[in-house]
Design a protein around this motif. Sequence first.
Motif, PDB file in Angstrom:
ATOM      1  N   TYR A 209       0.840  -1.188   0.000  1.00 32.32           N
ATOM      2  CA  TYR A 209       0.000   0.000   0.000  1.00 32.32           C
ATOM      3  C   TYR A 209       0.881   1.245   0.000  1.00 32.32           C
ATOM      4  O   TYR A 209       0.466   2.314   0.470  1.00 32.32           O
ATOM      5  N   CYS A 214      -2.177   6.219   5.708  1.00 32.13           N
ATOM      6  CA  CYS A 214      -2.504   5.098   6.605  1.00 32.13           C
ATOM      7  C   CYS A 214      -2.600   5.622   8.037  1.00 32.13           C
ATOM      8  O   CYS A 214      -1.750   6.389   8.479  1.00 32.13           O
ATOM      9  N   ALA A 216      -2.282   3.861  10.692  1.00 31.36           N
ATOM     10  CA  ALA A 216      -1.470   3.100  11.653  1.00 31.36           C
ATOM     11  C   ALA A 216      -0.647   4.105  12.459  1.00 31.36           C
ATOM     12  O   ALA A 216      -0.102   5.058  11.898  1.00 31.36           O
ATOM     13  N   CYS A 232       3.153  -0.110  13.159  1.00 29.62           N
ATOM     14  CA  CYS A 232       2.619  -1.307  12.499  1.00 29.62           C
ATOM     15  C   CYS A 232       3.718  -2.368  12.453  1.00 29.62           C
ATOM     16  O   CYS A 232       4.870  -2.096  12.776  1.00 29.62           O
ATOM     17  N   THR A 234       5.143  -3.873   9.907  1.00 27.55           N
ATOM     18  CA  THR A 234       6.209  -3.668   8.931  1.00 27.55           C
ATOM     19  C   THR A 234       7.194  -2.623   9.441  1.00 27.55           C
ATOM     20  O   THR A 234       8.414  -2.795   9.339  1.00 27.55           O
ATOM     21  N   CYS A 260       2.198   5.476   3.584  1.00 29.60           N
ATOM     22  CA  CYS A 260       2.925   4.222   3.779  1.00 29.60           C
ATOM     23  C   CYS A 260       4.214   4.228   2.958  1.00 29.60           C
ATOM     24  O   CYS A 260       4.219   4.619   1.793  1.00 29.60           O
ATOM     25  N   TYR A 262       6.149   1.329   2.735  1.00 24.95           N
ATOM     26  CA  TYR A 262       6.600  -0.063   2.673  1.00 24.95           C
ATOM     27  C   TYR A 262       6.000  -0.829   1.493  1.00 24.95           C
ATOM     28  O   TYR A 262       4.917  -0.497   1.016  1.00 24.95           O
ATOM     29  N   ILE A 264       5.235  -4.068   1.655  1.00 25.27           N
ATOM     30  CA  ILE A 264       4.449  -5.214   2.118  1.00 25.27           C
ATOM     31  C   ILE A 264       3.632  -4.778   3.322  1.00 25.27           C
ATOM     32  O   ILE A 264       4.130  -4.032   4.173  1.00 25.27           O
ATOM     33  N   CYS A 265       2.388  -5.216   3.363  1.00 21.53           N
ATOM     34  CA  CYS A 265       1.523  -4.931   4.518  1.00 21.53           C
ATOM     35  C   CYS A 265       0.958  -6.264   4.993  1.00 21.53           C
ATOM     36  O   CYS A 265      -0.085  -6.710   4.515  1.00 21.53           O
ATOM     37  N   PRO A 270      -5.355  -3.020   9.605  1.00 25.24           N
ATOM     38  CA  PRO A 270      -5.573  -1.671   9.047  1.00 25.24           C
ATOM     39  C   PRO A 270      -6.409  -1.711   7.767  1.00 25.24           C
ATOM     40  O   PRO A 270      -7.297  -0.870   7.575  1.00 25.24           O
ATOM     41  N   ILE A 276      -6.701   2.436   5.690  1.00 22.02           N
ATOM     42  CA  ILE A 276      -5.762   2.723   4.605  1.00 22.02           C
ATOM     43  C   ILE A 276      -6.538   3.391   3.468  1.00 22.02           C
ATOM     44  O   ILE A 276      -7.589   2.882   3.039  1.00 22.02           O
TER      45      ILE A 276
HETATM   46  S1  SF4 Z   1       2.577  -1.431   6.035  1.00 17.82           S
HETATM   47 FE1  SF4 Z   1       0.325  -1.400   6.158  1.00 17.82          FE
HETATM   48  S2  SF4 Z   1      -0.110  -0.774   8.268  1.00 17.82           S
HETATM   49 FE2  SF4 Z   1       2.029  -0.268   7.862  1.00 17.82          FE
HETATM   50  S3  SF4 Z   1       2.019   1.882   7.180  1.00 17.82           S
HETATM   51 FE3  SF4 Z   1       1.907   0.589   5.350  1.00 17.82          FE
HETATM   52  S4  SF4 Z   1      -0.290   0.369   4.914  1.00 17.82           S
HETATM   53 FE4  SF4 Z   1      -0.094   1.092   7.030  1.00 17.82          FE
END
Ligand code: SF4
Length: 284
Positions: A209, A214, A216, A232, A234, A260, A262, A264-265, A270, A276
């Motif tokens: 994502y 987000c 989180a 979160c 990740t 976000c 990252y 991978i989620c 979330p 998200i």
């Molecule tokens: S990995 Fe998932 S929970 Fe973490 S910031 Fe990204 S979208 Fe949000």
Amino acid sequence: MERSRTIEWQTNGICNYDCSYCIQSKKYRQGHPSDEEIDGFLAFFASLPGSWEIKMSGGEPFAFPGFLGRIVPGLAQLPHRVSVLTNLSAPAWALRRFVDLVGDKLVIISASLHREFISVEGFLEKAVLLRSWLRPETALVVNSVLVPGTLTDLQAVREAVQAAGLRYFPQVMKTKAGTYAYTSEDQSRVTTMTGSQPTSHEANLAPSYRGRLCWAGVDYFVLDQRGNAFSCRTAKRFGEGYLGNVLAGDCQLHLQPERCRYDICPCTVPANRGMIEGIGVRYG
Ligand code: SF4
Ligand code: SF4
């Protein structure tokens, strides 16, 4: 959609299983909080404004005597809702005690089927019994990791779960670096199990994502057994997103959502709770 603020709390590290595909290394699959620390967690939860869902996982929560002995009775006194991720190895009396203590607060029981340690029949017998004790509003979901080499059997497992009247939730296998690289043959079996474009309610594919706003760190965070809070999973894995320690009294949540960063989620909370941007229905 109503705000659904959620804490994912690793109540303890210890686990009574040792699955070959466990993402938690043995080194981290140990330990639990002391009685004083449990009381500190409960005091922190009591201090939170509003109602939160406290989603507990381990290790295996029921493998820690303090879970049923101190944590659950303490949570039963608080105005928060409760969920649990369990391998369902606890004896029936322990599951019954859990339901009796927090039944009207229970949101989800996520029961993970680990066929290296239990037969499908034995697992489903217990899951059906547990389901019969729950209110209709409480979800009971059977998680199943799509382990390479077992995929041809899993279709029959899914049918058995559904025939027992339970919800089946497939999860792609994760590794420390991301998701497992299935062979093309296995990948088509995985797609058969999950569907080609499942929603986050239908399967956990640990998508990316990146770039989306987000919540989180605002309305969701993860808490380890030592009281460390992270925005979160990740972020925690990358050594980022530290929010402070709830036992030390210095946990500070973010006030605003962030984009976000990252690829991978792996946590479905979330996404499934509308936190998200562009995924599901945003609450307000
Ligand atoms: S990995 Fe998932 S929970 Fe973490 S910031 Fe990204 S979208 Fe949000
Ligand atoms: S039950 Fe869960 S925590 Fe325990 S070894 Fe298996 S995958 Fe790991």
